[in-house]
Design a protein around this motif. Sequence first.
Motif, PDB file in Angstrom:
ATOM      1  N   VAL A  22       0.862  -1.183   0.000  1.00  0.00           N
ATOM      2  CA  VAL A  22       0.000   0.000   0.000  1.00  0.00           C
ATOM      3  C   VAL A  22       0.896   1.230   0.000  1.00  0.00           C
ATOM      4  N   ARG A  23       0.541   2.192  -0.843  1.00  0.00           N
ATOM      5  CA  ARG A  23       1.267   3.465  -0.890  1.00  0.00           C
ATOM      6  C   ARG A  23       0.253   4.590  -0.725  1.00  0.00           C
ATOM      7  N   ALA A  24       0.682   5.660  -0.049  1.00  0.00           N
ATOM      8  CA  ALA A  24      -0.204   6.819   0.122  1.00  0.00           C
ATOM      9  C   ALA A  24       0.631   8.091   0.140  1.00  0.00           C
ATOM     10  N   ASP A  25       0.139   9.103  -0.550  1.00  0.00           N
ATOM     11  CA  ASP A  25       0.783  10.413  -0.481  1.00  0.00           C
ATOM     12  C   ASP A  25       0.590  11.010   0.909  1.00  0.00           C
ATOM     13  N   ARG A  26      -0.638  10.890   1.411  1.00  0.00           N
ATOM     14  CA  ARG A  26      -0.958  11.378   2.758  1.00  0.00           C
ATOM     15  C   ARG A  26      -1.893  10.386   3.433  1.00  0.00           C
ATOM     16  N   MET A  27      -1.703  10.211   4.743  1.00  0.00           N
ATOM     17  CA  MET A  27      -2.533   9.283   5.504  1.00  0.00           C
ATOM     18  C   MET A  27      -2.763   9.876   6.891  1.00  0.00           C
ATOM     19  N   ARG A  28      -4.015   9.820   7.338  1.00  0.00           N
ATOM     20  CA  ARG A  28      -4.358  10.317   8.678  1.00  0.00           C
ATOM     21  C   ARG A  28      -5.354   9.342   9.289  1.00  0.00           C
ATOM     22  N   PHE A  29      -5.184   9.039  10.579  1.00  0.00           N
ATOM     23  CA  PHE A  29      -6.069   8.124  11.289  1.00  0.00           C
ATOM     24  C   PHE A  29      -6.988   8.919  12.203  1.00  0.00           C
ATOM     25  N   ALA A  30      -8.301   8.761  12.034  1.00  0.00           N
ATOM     26  CA  ALA A  30      -9.263   9.423  12.911  1.00  0.00           C
ATOM     27  C   ALA A  30      -9.169   8.843  14.324  1.00  0.00           C
ATOM     28  N   GLU A  31      -8.824   7.558  14.406  1.00  0.00           N
ATOM     29  CA  GLU A  31      -8.569   6.914  15.695  1.00  0.00           C
ATOM     30  C   GLU A  31      -7.519   5.835  15.495  1.00  0.00           C
ATOM     31  N   VAL A  32      -6.837   5.483  16.561  1.00  0.00           N
ATOM     32  CA  VAL A  32      -5.789   4.467  16.490  1.00  0.00           C
ATOM     33  C   VAL A  32      -6.450   3.097  16.312  1.00  0.00           C
ATOM     34  N   PRO A  33      -6.127   2.381  15.229  1.00  0.00           N
ATOM     35  CA  PRO A  33      -6.777   1.080  14.996  1.00  0.00           C
ATOM     36  C   PRO A  33      -6.231  -0.003  15.924  1.00  0.00           C
ATOM     37  N   GLU A  34      -7.096  -0.960  16.237  1.00  0.00           N
ATOM     38  CA  GLU A  34      -6.688  -2.158  16.973  1.00  0.00           C
ATOM     39  C   GLU A  34      -6.791  -3.311  15.992  1.00  0.00           C
ATOM     40  N   THR A  35      -5.680  -3.983  15.728  1.00  0.00           N
ATOM     41  CA  THR A  35      -5.670  -5.061  14.742  1.00  0.00           C
ATOM     42  C   THR A  35      -5.083  -6.333  15.335  1.00  0.00           C
ATOM     43  N   SER A  36      -5.426  -7.457  14.728  1.00  0.00           N
ATOM     44  CA  SER A  36      -4.834  -8.733  15.132  1.00  0.00           C
ATOM     45  C   SER A  36      -4.975  -9.724  13.977  1.00  0.00           C
ATOM     46  N   VAL A  37      -4.083 -10.701  13.958  1.00  0.00           N
ATOM     47  CA  VAL A  37      -4.127 -11.782  12.984  1.00  0.00           C
ATOM     48  C   VAL A  37      -3.988 -13.076  13.774  1.00  0.00           C
ATOM     49  N   ARG A  38      -4.886 -14.044  13.508  1.00  0.00           N
ATOM     50  CA  ARG A  38      -4.823 -15.337  14.182  1.00  0.00           C
ATOM     51  C   ARG A  38      -4.783 -16.438  13.136  1.00  0.00           C
ATOM     52  N   PHE A  39      -4.086 -17.508  13.461  1.00  0.00           N
ATOM     53  CA  PHE A  39      -3.978 -18.662  12.571  1.00  0.00           C
ATOM     54  C   PHE A  39      -4.497 -19.890  13.309  1.00  0.00           C
ATOM     55  N   ALA A  40      -5.167 -20.774  12.582  1.00  0.00           N
ATOM     56  CA  ALA A  40      -5.638 -22.035  13.147  1.00  0.00           C
ATOM     57  C   ALA A  40      -5.749 -23.030  12.010  1.00  0.00           C
ATOM     58  N   GLY A  41      -5.619 -24.293  12.323  1.00  0.00           N
ATOM     59  CA  GLY A  41      -5.787 -25.285  11.282  1.00  0.00           C
ATOM     60  C   GLY A  41      -5.305 -26.648  11.705  1.00  0.00           C
ATOM     61  N   GLU A  42      -5.636 -27.627  10.914  1.00  0.00           N
ATOM     62  CA  GLU A  42      -5.219 -29.012  11.131  1.00  0.00           C
ATOM     63  C   GLU A  42      -4.543 -29.482   9.863  1.00  0.00           C
ATOM     64  N   PRO A  43      -3.522 -30.255   9.870  1.00  0.00           N
ATOM     65  CA  PRO A  43      -2.979 -30.941  11.022  1.00  0.00           C
ATOM     66  C   PRO A  43      -2.152 -30.045  11.937  1.00  0.00           C
ATOM     67  N   GLY A  44      -1.875 -28.864  11.567  1.00  0.00           N
ATOM     68  CA  GLY A  44      -1.082 -27.918  12.335  1.00  0.00           C
ATOM     69  C   GLY A  44      -0.432 -26.977  11.349  1.00  0.00           C
ATOM     70  N   GLU A  45       0.127 -25.911  11.850  1.00  0.00           N
ATOM     71  CA  GLU A  45       0.727 -24.953  10.942  1.00  0.00           C
ATOM     72  C   GLU A  45       1.829 -24.169  11.650  1.00  0.00           C
ATOM     73  N   GLU A  46       2.691 -23.621  10.836  1.00  0.00           N
ATOM     74  CA  GLU A  46       3.692 -22.655  11.281  1.00  0.00           C
ATOM     75  C   GLU A  46       3.385 -21.403  10.464  1.00  0.00           C
ATOM     76  N   SER A  47       2.924 -20.369  11.129  1.00  0.00           N
ATOM     77  CA  SER A  47       2.460 -19.182  10.418  1.00  0.00           C
ATOM     78  C   SER A  47       2.985 -17.916  11.071  1.00  0.00           C
ATOM     79  N   ALA A  48       3.076 -16.880  10.272  1.00  0.00           N
ATOM     80  CA  ALA A  48       3.489 -15.576  10.779  1.00  0.00           C
ATOM     81  C   ALA A  48       2.985 -14.500   9.835  1.00  0.00           C
ATOM     82  N   SER A  49       2.871 -13.307  10.371  1.00  0.00           N
ATOM     83  CA  SER A  49       2.514 -12.157   9.552  1.00  0.00           C
ATOM     84  C   SER A  49       3.279 -10.954  10.071  1.00  0.00           C
ATOM     85  N   GLY A  50       3.445  -9.984   9.210  1.00  0.00           N
ATOM     86  CA  GLY A  50       4.131  -8.776   9.631  1.00  0.00           C
ATOM     87  C   GLY A  50       4.260  -7.807   8.476  1.00  0.00           C
ATOM     88  N   SER A  51       4.809  -6.648   8.786  1.00  0.00           N
ATOM     89  CA  SER A  51       4.894  -5.607   7.771  1.00  0.00           C
ATOM     90  C   SER A  51       6.250  -4.918   7.793  1.00  0.00           C
TER      91      SER A  51
END
Length: 95
Positions: A22-51
């Motif tokens: 994502v690219r932006a010339d200008r960005m402003r947040f009206a409020e601070v966001p709360e975010t999360s990422v969760r992983f689940a699955g079978e038979p199992g997993e090794e997962s990660a996310s980031g920026s």
Amino acid sequence: MNDDRPSRRLIEDADIMFTATVRADRMRFAEVPETSVRFAGEPGEESASGSRRDRLPDRVREGEEYRDVRIEYVIASRIAFPGAEDGQEEPDRRT
């Protein structure tokens, strides 16, 4: 620049990976966001996310304007087969 993307090993071995930039010339947040990422699955997993962020802090501030922003976001996941950690061979993932 902040970089908390998944490890190079997980990215190279991932069974599925999602990336977005994502690219932006200008960005402003009206409020601070709360975010999360969760992983689940079978038979199992090794997962990660980031920026990797250019000109945008990990914790943004309400009402502050950020300019010339670039964010690269990655989600990577690898199926963890039972017994593979004990030296057993994993099934062929290509089928």
